[in-house]
Design a protein around this motif. Structure first.
Motif, mmCIF file in Angstrom:
data_model
loop_
_atom_site.group_PDB
_atom_site.id
_atom_site.type_symbol
_atom_site.label_atom_id
_atom_site.label_comp_id
_atom_site.label_asym_id
_atom_site.label_seq_id
_atom_site.Cartn_x
_atom_site.Cartn_y
_atom_site.Cartn_z
ATOM 1 N N ILE A 160 36.202 26.062 -17.385
ATOM 2 C CA ILE A 160 36.881 27.368 -17.387
ATOM 3 C C ILE A 160 36.173 28.336 -16.447
ATOM 4 C CG2 ILE A 160 37.286 29.427 -18.809
ATOM 5 C CD1 ILE A 160 38.009 27.516 -21.100
ATOM 6 N N LEU A 161 34.847 28.377 -16.501
ATOM 7 C CA LEU A 161 34.084 29.283 -15.630
ATOM 8 C C LEU A 161 34.289 28.930 -14.157
ATOM 9 C CD1 LEU A 161 30.750 29.562 -17.648
ATOM 10 C CD2 LEU A 161 32.557 31.280 -17.436
ATOM 11 N N ALA A 162 34.338 27.627 -13.855
ATOM 12 C CA ALA A 162 34.539 27.201 -12.473
ATOM 13 C C ALA A 162 35.925 27.599 -11.972
ATOM 14 C CB ALA A 162 34.342 25.683 -12.358
ATOM 15 N N VAL A 163 36.942 27.376 -12.809
ATOM 16 C CA VAL A 163 38.313 27.739 -12.423
ATOM 17 C C VAL A 163 38.438 29.258 -12.300
ATOM 18 C CG1 VAL A 163 40.736 27.689 -13.129
ATOM 19 C CG2 VAL A 163 39.296 25.662 -13.432
ATOM 20 N N ALA A 164 37.780 29.999 -13.203
ATOM 21 C CA ALA A 164 37.830 31.460 -13.146
ATOM 22 C C ALA A 164 37.234 31.973 -11.845
ATOM 23 C CB ALA A 164 37.087 32.054 -14.340
ATOM 24 N N ALA A 165 36.101 31.391 -11.429
ATOM 25 C CA ALA A 165 35.472 31.818 -10.185
ATOM 26 C C ALA A 165 36.361 31.502 -8.986
ATOM 27 C CB ALA A 165 34.117 31.126 -10.033
ATOM 28 N N ALA A 166 36.957 30.292 -8.986
ATOM 29 C CA ALA A 166 37.851 29.925 -7.891
ATOM 30 C C ALA A 166 39.098 30.794 -7.888
ATOM 31 C CB ALA A 166 38.220 28.445 -8.005
ATOM 32 N N GLY A 167 39.625 31.077 -9.078
ATOM 33 C CA GLY A 167 40.834 31.888 -9.172
ATOM 34 C C GLY A 167 40.626 33.307 -8.691
ATOM 35 N N ALA A 168 39.437 33.859 -8.972
ATOM 36 C CA ALA A 168 39.145 35.215 -8.520
ATOM 37 C C ALA A 168 39.181 35.324 -7.002
ATOM 38 C CB ALA A 168 37.781 35.651 -9.047
ATOM 39 N N LEU A 169 38.847 34.234 -6.332
ATOM 40 C CA LEU A 169 38.842 34.231 -4.861
ATOM 41 C C LEU A 169 40.197 33.848 -4.273
ATOM 42 C CD1 LEU A 169 35.397 32.466 -4.257
ATOM 43 C CD2 LEU A 169 35.897 34.915 -4.065
ATOM 44 N N LEU A 170 40.886 32.902 -4.903
ATOM 45 C CA LEU A 170 42.077 32.319 -4.292
ATOM 46 C C LEU A 170 43.397 32.912 -4.768
ATOM 47 C CD1 LEU A 170 40.979 28.552 -4.462
ATOM 48 C CD2 LEU A 170 40.761 30.143 -2.533
ATOM 49 N N LEU A 171 43.411 33.495 -5.972
ATOM 50 C CA LEU A 171 44.682 33.932 -6.543
ATOM 51 C C LEU A 171 44.857 35.440 -6.575
ATOM 52 C CD1 LEU A 171 44.960 31.496 -9.580
ATOM 53 C CD2 LEU A 171 46.031 31.291 -7.341
ATOM 54 N N ARG A 172 43.923 36.154 -5.976
ATOM 55 C CA ARG A 172 43.982 37.613 -6.046
ATOM 56 C C ARG A 172 45.286 38.156 -5.474
ATOM 57 N NH1 ARG A 172 38.841 40.400 -3.636
ATOM 58 N NH2 ARG A 172 37.985 39.039 -5.240
ATOM 59 N N ASP A 173 45.760 37.562 -4.374
ATOM 60 C CA ASP A 173 46.977 38.045 -3.724
ATOM 61 C C ASP A 173 48.238 37.340 -4.209
ATOM 62 O OD1 ASP A 173 45.451 39.777 -2.168
ATOM 63 O OD2 ASP A 173 45.102 38.252 -0.634
ATOM 64 N N ARG A 174 48.082 36.260 -4.960
ATOM 65 C CA ARG A 174 49.247 35.489 -5.404
ATOM 66 C C ARG A 174 49.825 36.029 -6.708
ATOM 67 N NH1 ARG A 174 50.074 30.671 -2.762
ATOM 68 N NH2 ARG A 174 48.456 30.041 -1.285
ATOM 69 N N LEU A 175 48.990 36.628 -7.539
ATOM 70 C CA LEU A 175 49.457 37.215 -8.792
ATOM 71 C C LEU A 175 49.380 38.727 -8.663
ATOM 72 C CD1 LEU A 175 47.646 34.811 -11.300
ATOM 73 C CD2 LEU A 175 50.031 34.756 -10.591
ATOM 74 N N SER A 176 50.318 39.279 -7.915
ATOM 75 C CA SER A 176 50.298 40.700 -7.581
ATOM 76 C C SER A 176 51.720 41.262 -7.646
ATOM 77 C CB SER A 176 49.728 40.913 -6.180
ATOM 78 O OG SER A 176 50.554 40.301 -5.207
ATOM 79 N N PHE A 177 51.830 42.592 -7.547
ATOM 80 C CA PHE A 177 53.146 43.226 -7.527
ATOM 81 C C PHE A 177 53.934 42.795 -6.289
ATOM 82 C CE2 PHE A 177 50.748 46.426 -10.055
ATOM 83 C CZ PHE A 177 51.463 46.248 -11.221
ATOM 84 N N GLU A 178 53.222 42.633 -5.180
ATOM 85 C CA GLU A 178 53.891 42.213 -3.950
ATOM 86 C C GLU A 178 54.517 40.834 -4.113
ATOM 87 O OE1 GLU A 178 50.874 43.430 -4.151
ATOM 88 O OE2 GLU A 178 51.130 45.401 -3.181
ATOM 89 N N ALA A 179 53.762 39.909 -4.727
ATOM 90 C CA ALA A 179 54.290 38.563 -4.942
ATOM 91 C C ALA A 179 55.470 38.584 -5.900
ATOM 92 C CB ALA A 179 53.181 37.657 -5.482
ATOM 93 N N LEU A 180 55.378 39.417 -6.937
ATOM 94 C CA LEU A 180 56.481 39.520 -7.891
ATOM 95 C C LEU A 180 57.721 40.101 -7.224
ATOM 96 C CD1 LEU A 180 57.529 39.246 -10.756
ATOM 97 C CD2 LEU A 180 56.540 41.484 -11.273
ATOM 98 N N ALA A 181 57.529 41.115 -6.389
ATOM 99 C CA ALA A 181 58.660 41.711 -5.675
ATOM 100 C C ALA A 181 59.307 40.693 -4.741
ATOM 101 C CB ALA A 181 58.194 42.932 -4.892
#
Length: 238
Positions: free
Chosen positions: A18-39
């Motif tokens: 979980i910690l490893a995925v969380a660290a990777a997600g913080a770097l890789l998914l910051r722009d993918r789970l956003s208002f812009e992506a939802l729009a």
């Protein structure tokens, strides 16, 4: 000794993953789970919901569970999306279900990996930390609800701290489900109007939870949760 180390590794593997995925997600998914992506994908999401409602619900809840379990960025986006796709009701139920299930999974992984032994070491060592642990255990229900109701406590912190103190699962689960309902209602309601906001190219007002009509009732609930602690301290003459 080798068997014990192997057992410790197996027990800690889920939280380490979980910690490893969380660290990777913080770097890789910051722009993918956003208002812009939802729009950008809102029409596709609405079309899929209309064509495959059951799959849309299952996929949404599973995504929310994964976001919370792995402490990925986008928990608030998920809550707003629940309102956007499914309305206030049943959207709030899907939001609470996804957030609560993810919180419980993270809690279990953390408690299995470190929590139980960490709590035992604090109690065995004594001192101020042990006294604090004992005081918290006297008021577990109140403390757990306070962590959920007070907006300043990050959600992932409220999932990990009880695990490190070896809080019983049923207390954690019940306080999580009930404690996140007020905030979930607020942000799911904001999500119901998200379509028009995104169509205008704007972002929703997320500060709504800090406005008096919303914040004051939340603080009132927090005060009720804290009342047993105050009464207990008063009886002890603090």
């Amino acid at each position: 000794m080798g068997q014990r180390r192997s057992s410790d590794l197996v027990r800690r593997l889920p939280i380490l993953l979980i910690l490893a995925v969380a660290a990777a997600g913080a770097l890789l998914l910051r722009d993918r789970l956003s208002f812009e992506a939802l729009a950008q994908h809102r029409e596709a999401l609405l079309s899929f919901r209309d064509a495959h409602y059951g799959l849309a619900v299952a996929g949404f809840v599973a995504t929310y569970v994964a976001v919370v379990t792995f402490s990925l960025p986008g928990g608030l986006i998920c809550t707003l999306t629940g309102g956007f796709l499914f309305g206030l009701f049943p959207g709030v139920f899907y939001n609470v279900a996804g957030a609560s299930a993810g919180a419980v999974l993270l809690f279990l992984a953390a408690r299995a990996g470190f929590g139980a032994r960490f709590a035992e070491r604090i109690a065995a060592q004594g001192g101020a930390a042990a006294r604090l642990q004992a005081a918290l255990r006297e008021s577990e229900w109140s403390v757990l609800f306070l962590m959920r109701l007070v907006p300043v406590v990050p959600f992932f912190v409220a999932n990990l701290l009880p695990a490190f103190l070896n809080v019983p699962l049923h207390r954690f689960a019940i306080s999580t489900v009930l404690g996140i309902v007020p905030g979930a209602l607020v942000y799911t309601s904001v999500g119901t109007g998200l379509g028009e906001v995104l169509a205008r190219g704007e972002a929703p007002d997320l500060g709504v939870i800090f406005t008096p009509p919303v914040l004051l009732p939340l603080l009132g609930l927090a005060a009720l949760s804290a009342l047993p602690i105050v009464v207990r301290l008063w009886r002890k003459g603090w």
